[in-house]
Motif scaffolding. Sequence first.
Motif, PDB file in Angstrom:
ATOM      1  N   ALA A 122       1.211  -1.036  -0.230  1.00  0.00           N
ATOM      2  CA  ALA A 122       0.026  -0.249   0.036  1.00  0.00           C
ATOM      3  C   ALA A 122       0.984   1.042   0.135  1.00  0.00           C
ATOM      4  CB  ALA A 122      -0.969   0.137   1.354  1.00  0.00           C
ATOM      5  N   ALA A 123       1.884   1.248   0.907  1.00  0.00           N
ATOM      6  CA  ALA A 123       2.864   2.803   0.501  1.00  0.00           C
ATOM      7  C   ALA A 123       4.011   1.435  -0.015  1.00  0.00           C
ATOM      8  CB  ALA A 123       2.958   3.140   2.056  1.00  0.00           C
ATOM      9  N   PRO A 124       4.874   1.281  -1.643  1.00  0.00           N
ATOM     10  CA  PRO A 124       5.890   1.603  -1.906  1.00  0.00           C
ATOM     11  C   PRO A 124       7.047   2.227  -1.287  1.00  0.00           C
ATOM     12  CG  PRO A 124       3.911   1.250  -3.699  1.00  0.00           C
ATOM     13  CD  PRO A 124       3.306   1.904  -2.023  1.00  0.00           C
ATOM     14  N   SER A 125       8.687   1.461  -1.312  1.00  0.00           N
ATOM     15  CA  SER A 125       9.145   1.934  -1.364  1.00  0.00           C
ATOM     16  C   SER A 125       9.986   1.940  -2.547  1.00  0.00           C
ATOM     17  CB  SER A 125      10.011   1.310   0.166  1.00  0.00           C
ATOM     18  OG  SER A 125      10.176   0.166  -0.076  1.00  0.00           O
ATOM     19  N   ALA A 126      10.573   3.465  -2.957  1.00  0.00           N
ATOM     20  CA  ALA A 126      11.241   2.788  -4.661  1.00  0.00           C
ATOM     21  C   ALA A 126      13.035   3.671  -3.652  1.00  0.00           C
ATOM     22  CB  ALA A 126      10.734   4.319  -5.241  1.00  0.00           C
ATOM     23  N   THR A 127      13.482   3.397  -5.131  1.00  0.00           N
ATOM     24  CA  THR A 127      14.661   3.889  -5.023  1.00  0.00           C
ATOM     25  C   THR A 127      15.194   4.337  -5.966  1.00  0.00           C
ATOM     26  OG1 THR A 127      15.741   1.556  -5.821  1.00  0.00           O
ATOM     27  CG2 THR A 127      16.065   1.963  -3.909  1.00  0.00           C
ATOM     28  N   ALA A 128      16.183   4.595  -6.791  1.00  0.00           N
ATOM     29  CA  ALA A 128      16.353   5.449  -8.573  1.00  0.00           C
ATOM     30  C   ALA A 128      16.678   3.838  -8.915  1.00  0.00           C
ATOM     31  CB  ALA A 128      17.323   5.733  -8.158  1.00  0.00           C
ATOM     32  N   ALA A 129      15.704   4.760 -10.969  1.00  0.00           N
ATOM     33  CA  ALA A 129      15.653   3.053 -11.351  1.00  0.00           C
ATOM     34  C   ALA A 129      16.902   2.715 -12.209  1.00  0.00           C
ATOM     35  CB  ALA A 129      14.324   3.576 -12.814  1.00  0.00           C
ATOM     36  N   PRO A 130      17.140   1.904 -13.019  1.00  0.00           N
ATOM     37  CA  PRO A 130      18.536   1.571 -13.397  1.00  0.00           C
ATOM     38  C   PRO A 130      18.218   1.857 -15.672  1.00  0.00           C
ATOM     39  CG  PRO A 130      17.043  -0.064 -13.745  1.00  0.00           C
ATOM     40  CD  PRO A 130      16.376   0.059 -12.489  1.00  0.00           C
ATOM     41  N   PRO A 131      19.483   3.173 -15.544  1.00  0.00           N
ATOM     42  CA  PRO A 131      18.779   3.924 -17.127  1.00  0.00           C
ATOM     43  C   PRO A 131      18.119   2.445 -17.594  1.00  0.00           C
ATOM     44  CG  PRO A 131      21.047   3.229 -16.589  1.00  0.00           C
ATOM     45  CD  PRO A 131      20.412   1.901 -15.422  1.00  0.00           C
ATOM     46  N   LEU A 132      16.907   3.253 -18.224  1.00  0.00           N
ATOM     47  CA  LEU A 132      16.347   2.881 -19.476  1.00  0.00           C
ATOM     48  C   LEU A 132      16.664   3.511 -20.912  1.00  0.00           C
ATOM     49  CD1 LEU A 132      13.553   1.644 -20.603  1.00  0.00           C
ATOM     50  CD2 LEU A 132      12.819   4.865 -20.792  1.00  0.00           C
ATOM     51  N   ASP A 133      16.811   1.973 -21.984  1.00  0.00           N
ATOM     52  CA  ASP A 133      17.077   2.421 -23.192  1.00  0.00           C
ATOM     53  C   ASP A 133      15.856   2.280 -24.041  1.00  0.00           C
ATOM     54  OD1 ASP A 133      19.490   0.122 -25.166  1.00  0.00           O
ATOM     55  OD2 ASP A 133      18.536   1.884 -25.703  1.00  0.00           O
ATOM     56  N   VAL A 134      16.052   3.451 -24.318  1.00  0.00           N
ATOM     57  CA  VAL A 134      14.378   3.813 -25.545  1.00  0.00           C
ATOM     58  C   VAL A 134      14.932   2.770 -26.466  1.00  0.00           C
ATOM     59  CG1 VAL A 134      12.753   5.702 -26.086  1.00  0.00           C
ATOM     60  CG2 VAL A 134      14.581   6.233 -23.907  1.00  0.00           C
ATOM     61  N   THR A 135      15.469   3.070 -27.231  1.00  0.00           N
ATOM     62  CA  THR A 135      15.453   2.376 -28.241  1.00  0.00           C
ATOM     63  C   THR A 135      15.218   0.922 -28.217  1.00  0.00           C
ATOM     64  OG1 THR A 135      18.642   2.005 -27.888  1.00  0.00           O
ATOM     65  CG2 THR A 135      17.275   4.243 -29.567  1.00  0.00           C
ATOM     66  N   THR A 136      15.896   0.038 -27.036  1.00  0.00           N
ATOM     67  CA  THR A 136      15.202  -0.835 -27.654  1.00  0.00           C
ATOM     68  C   THR A 136      14.480  -1.265 -26.248  1.00  0.00           C
ATOM     69  OG1 THR A 136      17.052  -1.253 -25.558  1.00  0.00           O
ATOM     70  CG2 THR A 136      17.434  -1.868 -27.715  1.00  0.00           C
ATOM     71  N   GLY A 137      13.320  -0.449 -25.699  1.00  0.00           N
ATOM     72  CA  GLY A 137      12.532  -0.335 -24.355  1.00  0.00           C
ATOM     73  C   GLY A 137      12.961  -1.129 -23.159  1.00  0.00           C
TER      74      GLY A 137
END
Lengths: 193, 239
Positions: free
Chosen positions: B202-217
């Motif tokens: 109900a209260a998710p904890s978050a951290t920095a996301a890994p880099p996203l490669d937009v070209t490969t998705g």
Amino acid sequence: MTAPPTIPMPLPPQRAASGAAKIVVPSLIGALVALTLGIYGRLHHPTGIAVNIAGFSSPGYVKSWLATVATVFALVQVGSALVMYGKVPHVAAPSWIGALHRWSGRLAFFLAVPVAIHCLYALGFQNYSTRVLLHSLAGCAFFGAFTVKMLILPKRGLPGWLLPVVGALVFTLLVVLWFTSAYWFFSTFGIHR
Amino acid sequence: MKRNTPLITLLTGAVLGIVLLVASMLATPSKAPAGYAGAATPTPASAATVASSSAAASPTAAASSSSATASANAQFRADYAGRVKGGIHASVAISIHGTQAVAYACNGSSVEAWLSGTASGGRLALTGKNGAVLTGNYDSRRAFGNVSADGITYAFSVHTVKKPSGLYRATADVRGAKIKAGWIVLPDGTEVGSLESNADSAAPSATAAPPLDVTTGTAQDGSTVLHVLSISGVTGSGF
């Protein structure tokens, strides 16, 4: 600010600067100003925030009103310049016309500076639409052109058409700036504080 | 020294500019987003009216042959993304598909929220887990308002964006836990993303996301490859 000084200034004894240099050097400085603003606006990471003025609903309104008042002063600039140059039939230039021209210009410039700083610091040089690109280019060019105008103003022996042309350029750029920002802002979000 | 007055004008303007620039630099990190939000709250009814009328007259909406306003609203499609006011990294992305709206607010680390709700008559009303709320106005060019995530309120005014800018989401099940990552790709190409490692909470904890490669998705989270889905109101993807 093209009123002849009330006391004729004696020409400097021997300023060997040629007519061309008198125009080229200020133009280069003006170009440098425009480039500096553009490069800063492009490189600086826009923060979305800058110092604000209380009493307005958002920085957009602060800027729109400042820009609008500056543009009104710019209209006074054109009007007073026309009178000074005797281009308005049946209107003799009153003694205070020079002061009016100088101070309306100064106020327009001083009002434009905070707007430009907010643009540069919070928003940056952008090109995501034609309006925004035009505004970014005109903004940089305006301060460059204004610098040229201020620098050539005290110089003597320049062609008589030069100041009106540079002045007209500065005015045109400000009007373009106003149409691509405050006019758009007011027509999109409504006119209020 | 009358000859020097234009130069004095110029230098005064330059000094004024530098003072304001330094003041802005000093104001930026210390300015609390919540305090700023109050000053920028879109209160006027006139703005709402303008927003709703422009929304109805937007190109996408105008494509509808129906003249009914409700129908025009149902056809409205747009994606917005940008930084919030007062936050250097915090960003918000909003996608509108008809009267449905999905939004993601994120500061690139622990503050983030997924929201969903309605877009109707130029007004946005979205809610999410942990008390997240987004309210504001929108038209065919921009969306503005306030979003609260993890107890922090940000004011935003964001413009429409085109792919690859916009919102991306990835979900995966790793050892019984549901991972949910979100990325906002800003118009300048900057990515702001966070990853919830316990998305079912109900209260998710978050951290920095890994880099996203937009070209490969894709994005690589440790040994897990995350496949991202573009959330777009314009294409309807993710709705």
